[in-house]
Design a protein around this motif. Structure first.
Motif, PDB file in Angstrom:
ATOM      1  N   ILE A 588      52.237  13.691  25.833  1.00 14.63           N
ATOM      2  CA  ILE A 588      51.765  13.039  24.611  1.00 14.63           C
ATOM      3  C   ILE A 588      52.702  13.442  23.474  1.00 14.63           C
ATOM      4  CG2 ILE A 588      49.832  12.729  23.026  1.00 14.63           C
ATOM      5  CD1 ILE A 588      47.973  13.669  25.217  1.00 14.63           C
ATOM      6  N   PRO A 589      53.281  12.498  22.740  1.00 15.68           N
ATOM      7  CA  PRO A 589      54.128  12.865  21.596  1.00 15.68           C
ATOM      8  C   PRO A 589      53.273  13.341  20.419  1.00 15.68           C
ATOM      9  CG  PRO A 589      53.912  10.485  21.714  1.00 15.68           C
ATOM     10  CD  PRO A 589      53.199  11.030  22.929  1.00 15.68           C
ATOM     11  N   HIS A 590      53.871  14.153  19.572  1.00 11.09           N
ATOM     12  CA  HIS A 590      53.177  14.625  18.368  1.00 11.09           C
ATOM     13  C   HIS A 590      54.157  14.658  17.205  1.00 11.09           C
ATOM     14  CE1 HIS A 590      55.079  18.614  18.265  1.00 11.09           C
ATOM     15  NE2 HIS A 590      54.985  18.602  19.585  1.00 11.09           N
ATOM     16  N   CYS A 591      53.627  14.832  16.003  1.00 13.16           N
ATOM     17  CA  CYS A 591      54.461  14.787  14.794  1.00 13.16           C
ATOM     18  C   CYS A 591      54.457  16.099  14.039  1.00 13.16           C
ATOM     19  CB  CYS A 591      54.002  13.656  13.865  1.00 13.16           C
ATOM     20  SG  CYS A 591      52.307  13.850  13.275  1.00 13.16           S
ATOM     21  N   LEU A 629      53.949  23.117  24.671  1.00 11.90           N
ATOM     22  CA  LEU A 629      54.269  22.424  23.425  1.00 11.90           C
ATOM     23  C   LEU A 629      55.769  22.477  23.185  1.00 11.90           C
ATOM     24  CD1 LEU A 629      52.562  20.984  21.259  1.00 11.90           C
ATOM     25  CD2 LEU A 629      52.707  23.071  19.901  1.00 11.90           C
ATOM     26  N   ASP A 630      56.400  21.303  23.175  1.00  8.76           N
ATOM     27  CA  ASP A 630      57.808  21.154  22.845  1.00  8.76           C
ATOM     28  C   ASP A 630      57.921  20.642  21.410  1.00  8.76           C
ATOM     29  OD1 ASP A 630      58.857  22.111  25.146  1.00  8.76           O
ATOM     30  OD2 ASP A 630      59.139  20.180  26.116  1.00  8.76           O
ATOM     31  N   PRO A 631      59.137  20.617  20.845  1.00 10.23           N
ATOM     32  CA  PRO A 631      59.260  20.188  19.442  1.00 10.23           C
ATOM     33  C   PRO A 631      58.714  18.803  19.153  1.00 10.23           C
ATOM     34  CG  PRO A 631      61.261  21.304  20.135  1.00 10.23           C
ATOM     35  CD  PRO A 631      60.397  21.180  21.353  1.00 10.23           C
ATOM     36  N   PHE A 632      58.781  17.854  20.128  1.00 12.19           N
ATOM     37  CA  PHE A 632      58.350  16.495  19.827  1.00 12.19           C
ATOM     38  C   PHE A 632      57.254  15.987  20.767  1.00 12.19           C
ATOM     39  CE2 PHE A 632      62.769  16.786  18.365  1.00 12.19           C
ATOM     40  CZ  PHE A 632      62.587  16.472  17.025  1.00 12.19           C
ATOM     41  N   ALA A 633      56.854  16.755  21.756  1.00 15.51           N
ATOM     42  CA  ALA A 633      55.843  16.292  22.708  1.00 15.51           C
ATOM     43  C   ALA A 633      55.096  17.486  23.266  1.00 15.51           C
ATOM     44  CB  ALA A 633      56.484  15.485  23.838  1.00 15.51           C
ATOM     45  N   CYS A 634      53.905  17.191  23.791  1.00 16.69           N
ATOM     46  CA  CYS A 634      53.087  18.202  24.455  1.00 16.69           C
ATOM     47  C   CYS A 634      52.874  17.752  25.893  1.00 16.69           C
ATOM     48  CB  CYS A 634      51.746  18.365  23.742  1.00 16.69           C
ATOM     49  SG  CYS A 634      50.702  19.659  24.457  1.00 16.69           S
ATOM     50  N   HIS A 635      53.169  18.624  26.839  1.00 14.15           N
ATOM     51  CA  HIS A 635      53.013  18.331  28.257  1.00 14.15           C
ATOM     52  C   HIS A 635      51.772  19.076  28.747  1.00 14.15           C
ATOM     53  CE1 HIS A 635      57.134  16.850  27.923  1.00 14.15           C
ATOM     54  NE2 HIS A 635      57.431  17.998  27.349  1.00 14.15           N
ATOM     55  N   VAL A 636      50.804  18.336  29.241  1.00 14.05           N
ATOM     56  CA  VAL A 636      49.499  18.889  29.591  1.00 14.05           C
ATOM     57  C   VAL A 636      49.273  18.719  31.087  1.00 14.05           C
ATOM     58  CG1 VAL A 636      47.068  18.932  28.997  1.00 14.05           C
ATOM     59  CG2 VAL A 636      48.727  18.076  27.338  1.00 14.05           C
ATOM     60  N   LEU A 637      48.879  19.801  31.748  1.00 10.47           N
ATOM     61  CA  LEU A 637      48.483  19.765  33.154  1.00 10.47           C
ATOM     62  C   LEU A 637      46.967  19.658  33.210  1.00 10.47           C
ATOM     63  CD1 LEU A 637      50.833  22.515  34.659  1.00 10.47           C
ATOM     64  CD2 LEU A 637      51.098  20.036  34.810  1.00 10.47           C
ATOM     65  N   LEU A 638      46.464  18.582  33.819  1.00 10.51           N
ATOM     66  CA  LEU A 638      45.031  18.295  33.838  1.00 10.51           C
ATOM     67  C   LEU A 638      44.583  17.953  35.256  1.00 10.51           C
ATOM     68  CD1 LEU A 638      45.094  15.945  30.731  1.00 10.51           C
ATOM     69  CD2 LEU A 638      44.072  18.220  30.754  1.00 10.51           C
TER      70      LEU A 638
END
Length: 921
Positions: A588-591, A629-638
Motif C-alpha cells: 500500500i503506498p503512503h504519503c 515501512l519503506d519511504p513510499f510504501a508499506c508492505h504488509v504480511l497478512l
C-alpha cells in the motif's frame, strides 16, 4: 686471584682481610640524546674496584678511582666511576639491556654490586590513542581514554582542562588513576570544556589532540497552566492551557521537549433565551392627506436571541391627527364609511404594483439586448477556503449559450458565501460534451463555505469532475476448477478530451481481478503503487480462486479521530472468506515522510459492520501480521483479506506529509485565454492517477514534471501564486495572483485532489509561447517552483510523461513468471536457512541482511521463516532492476554453506533477465 674461573687484572693483590661492603652501588641510567652517563660505586674496605659490563671487564684505563680513609672505622674507602656512551649501548646486541656492575676486592675476598641497566631514553611523537570529544547529559558519566606515546622510560600522564592542570585529589568527582584515563563520575555543567592529555618523560613532553566535552541538559515541561475561560460566553468555543519547556530549559544543544506546548479543547455552554422587547415609540409623523399620522417602534431593546419570544403587540400605530375636524367629500372624516377608505387604499396599491411590473419588464429587455451585443463574457469567482472549505479552484470563460442558466453578467459582484460551484471550461460543442457535463459531478452542491478573499482568482470547491470507470460487477468470488473469461465494458469515446493525453493508456477502472492457484502469483493495480503477492503454496492444490483488488475512489469511509491523518488509499482485497496457508503480501503506498520520532503509524482494517479497528502499529511487536515501512510504501504480511488503510498520528509538529504538486494547462473556449490548473495531492500514485483522469476529461496537458512538497504539521497554511508573467504578451486579471489554503484543509484533507486555476489572457493571437513560474510554499516551511514553458499550440507542444515508471502491462501474473527468484533457488535457500545454525547463519541472519531487523518473532511462528522473508523481499523489490541485493546477502551469509555453493551470481542474473522479459519490463 680468581672468582668463578674469571681472570682478574694482574695488579689485584690477594691478601687476607675483611670482605668489602658497598656504600654506593651503580643505579639504572638513561642516555639522553648523545650525552654519556657516569656509573659510580663506593665500597670499604676495598683495595681495588673494577666494573664489568655485559660480562666483560672494563679496561682499567677507563676507570677513575678515588681513595679515602673512614675516620670512624679506620678502614680504607675506595670510589670508582666509569662513563658509558650512546655508541656503546647501540653497538650492544645482547638478549637483554646493556648492564654494568662493580666488583670490589679486600684482604678477605671479593664482593659484587647489583647490576645497573643502561638504556637510551626516547618518547615518540604520536599518541597511541587520543581522547575523543563527548556530548553527555547532565549527571552522566564521562570517560576520556588516553594512551600515551611509546617511550623509555614510560611517560607519565597529566590531564589539562582549558590549559589548566586537573588535580584529582582536590575533586572527588574526578579520577585519573585508571590506565591514564580521565573519569568524571557525574557530569556537571562546569565540566564542559576542552580536555588535553599531556605525556612526559626525561626526554620530552607530548600533547594529545584536544577533546571537547559538552554537558547538555534536555528540556523538561513545566506544569500545565489552568484551563483558560471559554472564549465565548455561550455557544461552541474553545479553552486552552499551555506549558513551557523550562523545567529545565534545554541547554548546550539538549533536546527540546517533545509534545505540544498548547492544548485546546472545545467548550459548549447553553445560551440563555432572550425575549425581545420594544423600543420606545418614535415621534408622530406629519399629518397625511388622509388626516392620519403614524408612529413606529422596533423590537430591538433587546432583539430576541437564542429562541426567545418576539415582542408582542403592534409595531405601528396610526390615529386621526385633526381631532375629527378633517372633511372628505364634504363630510367629516369620522362620518365616512370605512369601506370607502379601504377602496381608496386598494387603488393606490394596485397602481404601485403595476408600475413595478412595467419597470422590471423594461430592465429585463435592456439586460437581454446588452447580453446579445456581447460576444463573450467572463466570470471571476474569488474564494479562499476558511475552516471547512475545499481547495479545488477554477476559473472559466465560456462562449455564450442561449438558455444556459449558468450565464452570469460579468458586471455582477461575486457572492462570497458559496454553496454551489461549477467546473470549466464549459464548451458545449457537441452532444457528447453535454453528456459528459451531465454525467460528471459538475453540478453537485457542496456544503456552505465561508470565504476569505486574498488577491485570488480562484474558487475552492470539491473535486471538479470525477473520472468515470466502467467495469464488471462481481456478485461473488468463489473457488473453482476452470478459469473463467470476463469481458470489460469500455468507456465511450471521448476523443475531444483525450487529444493531449494520448501518451497515457486509458484505465477503465481502479479494480482488477485474477484467477490464482497453487503456484501463486501477483496482482497489480497499474500505476497506483498497490499490489498483492500470493505466495507459492498459499492456495491448496487442485483449487483456484478468483481474487480481486480495488481502491476506494469515493469519500473515504475511514473518518479521522482527533489528530489522526489518513496516509494511504483504502485498499480492498478479497474474497474475504478465502483462507491461505501462507501469509500473502499487500503493498500500500503512503504519503508520510517516515520517521518514528515524528509519526505513530497504524494499520487499520474495516469490519463487516463498516467500522474501522486498529490491526497494529508499525512499530509494535506482533505475531498476527507484519508491517515493513519503506519511504513510499508499506508492505504488509497478512493471512486474511479485507479492506485496509494506513493512518498516522503526528507526535511532533515536525511530522511531514509528502504532497505531489503539478500544473496542467489547456486552451479556453475563448481563443485568447489559457487556463492553468495547479494540483496539490497526497504523494501516492493512485491519487495522482485520479488527477490525470480528471485532466483527461478536461483536455489538460501536463506542463512540468510533478515535484514533491514536504508539508509540515506546524499549523501554517499553504500559498500558491503565479509569478513572472511576460509583460506585453500575457496578462492576468487584477487581484488574481495568490491563494492561501488553511492548514487544516491540506493536512486533514480527504483523497479528493486539491487544485486551483488561473486564467491568463493573450494580448494578440500571434502569441503562442507561455513562460511563467508557479510558486507553491508552506509558510515557514518547504517551497517548490514549477517552471512553466510551453506552447499553447497543440502541434508544438512537448509531451511530458505522467508516470516515471509504468507498471506491468499484465495486472494478473500467475505461476513462476510472477516471481523474481526461481522456485528451485528458493527451495535451496529455505532448506539452508530454516535449519537453526550454531553460528547464527540461519533465517534471522537472512532477515537482517535484507534490512528486516524488527519483530522477528513474527517469522519464528511460521513453518518456513525463510520463505516468508523471501515473499516480503519479492513484494518490496517489485520494481528493482536486478537481484543484486539478494545476491550480496547470500554471498555474505552462505560462504560456509555447501547447499548454497552452486547458487552463483550468473544464475540470479539469468533469473532476473527472464523475469523482466516475461513481464515486458
Amino acid at each position: 686471584g680468581t672468582d668463578n674461573g674469571e681472570v682478574l687484572p694482574e695488579s689485584i693483590p690477594s691478601a687476607p682481610g675483611t670482605l668489602p661492603h658497598f656504600i654506593e652501588e651503580p643505579d639504572d641510567a638513561y642516555i639522553i640524546k648523545s650525552n654519556p652517563i657516569a656509573l659510580r660505586c663506593k665500597a670499604r674496605p676495598a683495595m681495588q674496584i673494577f666494573f664489568k659490563c655485559n660480562g666483560e671487564w672494563v679496561h682499567q684505563n677507563e676507570h677513575v678511582s678515588e681513595e679515602s680513609l673512614d675516620e670512624s672505622s679506620g678502614l680504607k674507602v675506595r670510589e670508582v666511576f666509569i662513563n658509558v656512551t650512546r655508541q656503546q649501548v647501540e653497538d650492544f646486541h645482547g638478549p637483554e639491556d646493556y648492564w654494568c656492575q662493580c666488583v670490589a676486592w679486600s684482604h678477605l675476598g671479593t664482593s659484587k654490586s647489583r647490576k645497573a641497566s643502561v638504556r637510551i631514553a626516547y618518547l615518540r611523537k604520536n599518541f597511541e590513542q587520543d581522547p575523543q570529544g563527548r556530548e553527555v547529559p547532565i549527571e552522566g558519566m564521562i570517560v576520556l581514554h588516553c594512551r600515551p606515546p611509546e617511550g623509555v622510560p614510560a611517560a607519565e600522564v597529566e590531564w589539562l582542562k582549558n590549559e589548566e592542570p586537573i588535580d584529582s585529589e582536590q575533586d572527588e568527582n574526578i579520577d585519573t588513576r585508571a590506565d591514564h584515563n580521565l573519569i568524571i563520575r557525574q557530569a556537571r555543567l562546569s565540566d564542559s570544556g576542552n580536555y588535553t592529555c599531556m605525556a612526559a618523560n626525561i626526554v620530552a613532553k607530548r600533547r594529545s589532540l584536544s577533546a571537547t566535552v559538552v554537558v547538555y541538559v534536555n528540556g523538561g515541561w513545566s506544569s500545565w497552566t489552568e484551563w483558560s475561560a471559554c472564549n465565548v460566553r455561550c455557544g461552541r468555543g474553545w479553552q486552552k492551557r499551555s506549558r513551557t519547556c523550562t523545567n529545565p530549559a534545554p541547554l548546550n544543544g539538549g533536546a527540546f521537549c517533545e509534545g505540544m506546548s498548547v492544548q485546546k479543547i472545545t467548550c459548549t455552554s447553553l445560551c440563555p433565551e432572550v425575549d425581545g422587547s420594544w423600543e420606545v415609540w418614535s415621534e408622530w409623523s406629519v399629518c397625511s392627506p388622509e388626516c392620519e399620522h403614524l408612529r413606529i417602534r422596533e423590537c430591538t431593546a433587546p432583539p430576541p436571541r437564542n429562541g426567545g419570544k418576539f415582542c408582542e403587540g403592534l409595531s405601528q400605530e396610526s390615529e386621526n391627527c385633526t381631532d375629527g375636524l378633517c372633511i372628505l367629500d364634504k363630510k367629516p372624516l369620522h362620518e365616512i364609511k370605512p369601506q370607502s377608505i379601504e377602496n381608496a387604499s386598494d387603488i393606490a396599491l394596485y397602481s404601485g404594483l403595476g408600475a413595478a411590473v412595467v419597470a422590471v419588464a423594461v430592465l429585463v429587455i435592456g439586460v437581454t439586448l446588452y447580453r446579445r451585443s456581447q460576444s463573450d463574457y467572463g466570470v471571476d469567482v474569488i474564494d479562499s477556503s476558511a475552516l471547512t472549505g475545499g481547495f479545488q479552484t477554477f476559473n472559466f470563460k465560456t462562449v455564450r449559450q442561449a438558455g444556459n442558466s449558468l450565464l452570469l453578467n460579468s458586471s455582477m459582484q461575486p457572492d462570497l458565501t458559496v454553496s454551489r460551484t461549477y467546473s470549466g471550461p464549459i464548451c458545449l460543442q457537441d452532444p457528447l460534451d453535454k453528456e459528459l457535463m451531465t454525467e460528471s459531478s459538475l453540478f453537485n452542491p457542496l456544503s456552505d463555505i465561508k470565504v476569505k478573499v486574498q488577491s485570488s482568482f480562484m474558487v475552492s470547491l470539491g473535486v471538479s469532475e470525477r473520472a468515470e470507470y466502467h467495469g464488471k460487477n462481481h456478485s461473488g468470488t468463489f473457488p473453482h476448477g476452470n478459469n473463467r473469461s470476463f469481458s470489460t465494458v469500455h468507456p465511450r469515446n471521448k476523443t475531444p478530451y483525450l487529444q493531449n493525453l494520448s501518451s497515457l493508456p486509458t484505465r477503465t477502472e481502479l479494480r482488477t481481478t485474477g484467477v490464482f492457484g497453487h503456484l501463486g502469483g501477483r496482482l497489480v493495480m497499474p500505476n497506483t503503487g498497490v499490489s498483492l503477492l500470493i505466495p507459492h503454496g498459499a492456495i491448496p492444490e487442485e483449487n483456484s480462486w478468483e481474487i480481486y483488488m480495488s481502491i476506494n475512489q469515493g469519500e473515504p469511509s475511514l473518518q479521522s479521530d482527533g489528530s489522526e491523518v489518513l496516509l494511504s488509499p483504502e485498499v480492498t482485497c478479497g474474497p474475504p472468506d478465502m483462507i491461505v496457508t501462507t501469509p500473502f503480501a499487500l503493498t500500500i503506498p503512503h504519503c508520510a515522510d517516515v520517521s518514528s520520532e515524528h509519526w505513530n503509524i497504524h494499520l487499520k482494517k474495516r469490519t463487516q459492520q463498516g467500522t474501522w479497528e486498529e490491526v497494529m502499529s508499525v512499530e509494535d511487536e506482533s505475531t498476527s501480521c507484519y508491517c515493513l515501512l519503506d519511504p513510499f510504501a508499506c508492505h504488509v504480511l497478512l493471512d486474511s483479506f479485507g479492506t485496509y488503510a494506513l493512518t498516522g498520528e503526528p507526535i511532533t509538529d515536525c511530522a511531514v506529509k509528502q504532497l505531489k504538486v503539478a500544473v496542467f494547462g489547456c486552451m479556453s473556449c475563448n481563443s485568447l485565454d489559457y487556463n492553468l490548473r495547479v494540483y496539490c495531492v497526497d504523494n501516492t500514485p493512485c491519487a495522482f492517477q485520479e488527477v490525470v483522469s480528471d485532466e483527461r476529461h478536461q483536455g489538460g496537458q501536463l506542463l512540468e514534471e510533478p515535484k514533491l512538497l514536504h508539508f509540515k504539521g506546524n499549523t501554517f497554511s499553504l500559498q500558491i501564486s503565479v509569478l513572472d508573467i511576460p509583460p506585453f504578451l500575457w496578462r492576468i486579471k487584477p487581484f488574481t495572483a495568490c491563494q492561501e489554503v488553511p492548514f487544516s484543509r491540506v493536512w486533514c484533507s480527504n483523497r479528493q485532489p486539491l487544485h486551483c486555476a488561473f486564467s491568463l489572457e493573450r494580448y494578440t493571437p500571434t502569441t503562442t509561447q507561455l513562460s511563467c513560474k508557479i510558486c507553491i510554499r508552506q509558510l515557514k516551511g518547504h517551497e517548490q517552483i514549477l517552471q512553466v514553458q510551453t506552447s499553447i499550440l497543440e502541434s508544438e507542444r512537448e509531451t511530458i510523461t505522467f508516470f516515471a515508471q509504468e507498471d506491468s502491462t499484465f495486472p494478473a501474473q500467475t505461476g513462476p513468471r510472477a516471481f523474481k527468484i526461481p522456485y528451485s533457488i528458493r527451495q535451496r535457500i529455505c532448506a539452508t536457512f530454516d535449519t537453526p545454525n550454531a553460528k547464527g547463519k540461519d533465517w534471522q541472519m537472512l532477515a537482517q541482511k535484507n534490512s528486516i531487523n524488527r519483530n522477528l518473532s513474527y517469522f519464528a511462528t511460521q513453518s518456513s521463516p525463510s520463505a516468508v522473508i523471501l515473499n516480503l523481499w519479492e513484494a518490496r523489490h517489485q520494481h528493482d532492476g536486478d537481484l543484486d541485493s539478494l545476491a550480496c546477502a547470500l554471498e555474505e551469509i552462505g560462504r560456509t554453506h555447501t547447499k548454497l555453493s552452486n547458487i552463483t551470481e550468473s544464475q540470479l542474473d539469468e533469473a532476473d533477465f527472464n523475469y523482466s522479459r516475461q513481464n515486458g519490463l
